[in-house]
Scaffold this active site. Structure first.
Site, PDB file in Angstrom:
ATOM      1  N   ASP A 161       0.822  -1.221   0.000  1.00 16.02           N
ATOM      2  CA  ASP A 161       0.000   0.000   0.000  1.00 16.02           C
ATOM      3  C   ASP A 161       0.856   1.271   0.000  1.00 16.02           C
ATOM      4  O   ASP A 161       0.611   2.205   0.770  1.00 16.02           O
ATOM      5  CB  ASP A 161      -0.946   0.024   1.200  1.00 16.02           C
ATOM      6  CG  ASP A 161      -1.985  -1.079   1.127  1.00 16.02           C
ATOM      7  OD1 ASP A 161      -2.026  -1.780   0.114  1.00 16.02           O
ATOM      8  OD2 ASP A 161      -2.756  -1.239   2.082  1.00 16.02           O
ATOM      9  N   ASP A 182      -0.730  -4.528  -4.143  1.00 15.39           N
ATOM     10  CA  ASP A 182      -1.549  -3.404  -4.631  1.00 15.39           C
ATOM     11  C   ASP A 182      -1.035  -2.061  -4.110  1.00 15.39           C
ATOM     12  O   ASP A 182      -1.696  -1.341  -3.383  1.00 15.39           O
ATOM     13  CB  ASP A 182      -3.043  -3.575  -4.356  1.00 15.39           C
ATOM     14  CG  ASP A 182      -3.389  -4.135  -2.993  1.00 15.39           C
ATOM     15  OD1 ASP A 182      -2.637  -3.928  -2.047  1.00 15.39           O
ATOM     16  OD2 ASP A 182      -4.446  -4.775  -2.913  1.00 15.39           O
TER      17      ASP A 182
END
Length: 326
Positions: A161, A182
């Site tokens: 993140d 991600d």
């Protein structure tokens, strides 16, 4: 995993005006931050706090070379700030918070947060120093929540993140973004132009470059990458669908062989037909489309133009109205 769906409608309903000729703004005041004491402040946060609330005059905060070990927060009342370093290789903001999903949340883990509209950053690094390899958990380098925010030649360094591209219209040009899971995520409506995206080694295989959170057909959000590069030591998907209408487009991007052949992962989405994951004109061994998921979108030339043109994030000319960055 993350929150703030409640605020999505605020930015998804932004109305854009017809293009107009707008002259670039000038800097009304310059504040110098220098760890060695040669400026107005030694702390970046002190410099930001010195800007009057509800400011509407562009203020440059020039940060001299050095490693600034502090959490920095640009509140929603501190608009019209240009945060300028001496270079991403020499000027950095570093901190090591992480999320444990109790007292520490994903947003509070961020080294740098910006909730202000009309914000520019140039030639500076935002880094979360938490050791994500040892214990994979959200540890955000930069949390961007304000509208009309632009980043030039900046670096975003983390593990999980890294860059929370949360809400608003954002422009990233010539930036370096590093992470593994991600590591570019959020609900933002953003263009990434000529950015270098790099994975880092992880015990979890593979990773995901993006997790975009578009949640309805009326939501203008989406991540568009054009003329970028993707490389690094860790195998990765291009993205996974955080929400049902997730939208990510890669255009003329050079992809190394680390890209997983399927390219995309459906994750939280219930209907593959509602997700817009697309590629066009990409190069490199990772751009081979033969193994991609069957539900990857094939955009027409007109559809593609809508997203790769700067008007996708800027029909009204807000980028031209910001102070020149050169």
């Amino acid at each position: 995993m993350r929150w703030l769906v409640l605020f999505l409608s605020v930015f998804s309903s932004i109305s854009l005006r017809a293009p107009v000729a707008i002259a670039a703004a000038s800097i009304a005041r310059t504040i110098v931050v220098d760890l060695k004491g040669g400026g107005d402040f030694k702390s970046i946060q002190q410099a930001i706090d010195s800007v009057p609330d509800n400011n509407n005059n562009w203020t440059k905060i020039h940060v001299a070379a050095g490693v600034y070990r502090e959490k920095v927060n640009v509140t929603s009342t501190k608009s019209y700030i240009v945060l300028e370093g001496d270079g991403a290789q020499t000027t950095s903001i570093e901190w090591g918070n992480y999320s444990d999903f109790s007292g520490h949340t994903t947003d509070t883990s961020a080294t740098f947060t910006s909730y202000a509209s009309n914000f520019v950053a140039k030639s500076i690094t935002f880094k979360n120093t938490y050791n994500g390899f040892a214990n994979l958990t959200p540890a955000v380098a930069a949390w961007i929540f304000g509208d009309k925010s632009a980043f030039y030649d900046c670096s975003f360094i983390g593990f999980q993140d890294t860059l929370a591209d949360m809400l608003g219209r954002h422009y990233y040009k010539g930036c370096y973004i590093e992470g593994v899971v991600d590591f570019i995520f959020g609900y933002g409506q953003s263009i990434y132009e000529r950015c270098n995206i790099s994975t880092v080694q992880s015990l979890r295989k593979p990773g995901y470059v993006t997790a975009q959170g578009r949640n309805s057909t009326s939501d203008n959000g989406g991540f568009v990458f054009k003329w970028c590069t993707i490389s690094g030591p860790q195998a990765t998907y291009l993205g996974r669908a955080w929400k049902q209408y997730s939208r990510v487009i890669f255009y003329q991007t050079c992809m190394s062989d680390i890209i997983v052949p399927e390219g995309w992962y459906i994750w939280n989405a219930k209907d593959e037909g509602l997700v817009t994951f697309a590629e066009s004109g990409c190069t490199g061994p990772g751009s081979d489309l033969s193994g991609r998921v069957k539900w990857e979108k094939q955009l027409s030339d007109d559809e593609l133009k809508k997203f790769i043109d700067i008007s996708y994030i800027d029909e009204e000319g807000w980028l031209d109205a910001q102070p020149p960055v050169d």
